[in-house]
Design a protein around this motif. Structure first.
Motif, PDB file in Angstrom:
ATOM      1  N   GLU A 279       8.229  -1.949   1.702  1.00 33.20           N
ATOM      2  CA  GLU A 279       7.250  -1.760   0.627  1.00 33.20           C
ATOM      3  C   GLU A 279       6.332  -2.978   0.561  1.00 33.20           C
ATOM      4  O   GLU A 279       6.775  -4.109   0.732  1.00 33.20           O
TER       5      GLU A 279
ATOM      6  N   TYR B 299       1.214   0.652   0.113  1.00 34.75           N
ATOM      7  CA  TYR B 299       0.505   1.247  -1.017  1.00 34.75           C
ATOM      8  C   TYR B 299      -0.889   1.723  -0.598  1.00 34.75           C
ATOM      9  O   TYR B 299      -1.343   2.791  -1.021  1.00 34.75           O
TER      10      TYR B 299
ATOM     11  N   ASN C 130       7.621   3.135  -1.026  1.00 33.07           N
ATOM     12  CA  ASN C 130       7.205   2.305  -2.158  1.00 33.07           C
ATOM     13  C   ASN C 130       8.214   2.286  -3.301  1.00 33.07           C
ATOM     14  O   ASN C 130       7.976   1.650  -4.333  1.00 33.07           O
TER      15      ASN C 130
ATOM     16  N   GLU D 267       1.807   4.633  -9.742  1.00 33.44           N
ATOM     17  CA  GLU D 267       2.066   6.033  -9.419  1.00 33.44           C
ATOM     18  C   GLU D 267       1.396   6.952 -10.438  1.00 33.44           C
ATOM     19  O   GLU D 267       0.905   8.025 -10.107  1.00 33.44           O
TER      20      GLU D 267
END
Length: 199
Positions: free
Chosen positions: A45, A50, A90, A182
């Protein structure tokens, strides 16, 4: 509001819901694969993961839906599953933290999220309304469900992590940041309805 029998008995709506939930299930599997890979530290991650996740979803959003074009559907499905995979990647920091507290947290939260999701029929009702208005993009509707599912999963897991971390100081702001990142995606998805949907 629970969908009426008339709605669900309609062949068009029933087939659409079947496609939506089949796609959603496949997407969830890819997210689980991403989460597992992240725990193995094969893919980590970070900012790059991202960026890839956001880019894949935006790419998906930019491609119009053509229900009679198999190549179009396969391309969008591939983008969705790839985005779901990186969504799982993530989750690395949250999954690592939950395992350090109690390895049983992850399956417990997944089960709880599934129960909440199954019991909550509003999402299905919203999908039916969209189909009645002519929006038959089952892939976008699957994205809506998936992002809702991930948001609920993250929120429940973060709550239990904070509650269970009695001995160590936890950086709540990091988890809040991940959660709202998110959530931002859930606002981006409706942008798809600004693009034409071809039948």
């Amino acid at each position: 509001m629970i969908p009426s029998r008339g709605d669900i008995s309609s062949p068009i709506i029933r087939n659409h819901l079947k496609n939506v939930y089949a796609t959603f299930t496949l997407t969830t599997i890819f997210a689980a694969m991403g989460g597992y890979i992240s725990l193995l530290k094969v893919i980590r991650e970070g900012i790059i993961s991202y960026i890839i996740h956001f880019s894949l979803l935006l790419w998906l959003i930019m491609i119009p839906h053509y229900s009679n074009n198999m190549k179009n559907q396969l391309t969008r499905l591939a983008l969705l599953n790839a985005a779901a995979f990186f969504s799982g990647i993530n989750l690395e920091s949250i999954l690592d933290k939950s395992i350090s507290i109690d390895p049983a947290l992850i399956p417990q939260v997944f089960l709880s999220t599934s129960i909440i999701f199954i019991s909550f029929s509003l999402s299905t009702q919203n999908i039916i309304k969209k189909v009645k208005k002519g929006d038959k993009d089952y892939i976008t509707h699957s994205v809506d469900l998936f992002l809702d599912f991930i948001l609920i999963f993250k929120k429940l897991l973060i709550i239990l992590i904070i509650k269970g971390d009695k001995r160590k100081k936890i950086n709540k702001y990091v988890f809040q940041f991940l959660f709202y990142m998110e959530k931002l995606l859930s606002y981006l998805v409706p942008m798809t309805h600004q693009f034409p949907h071809k039948v």
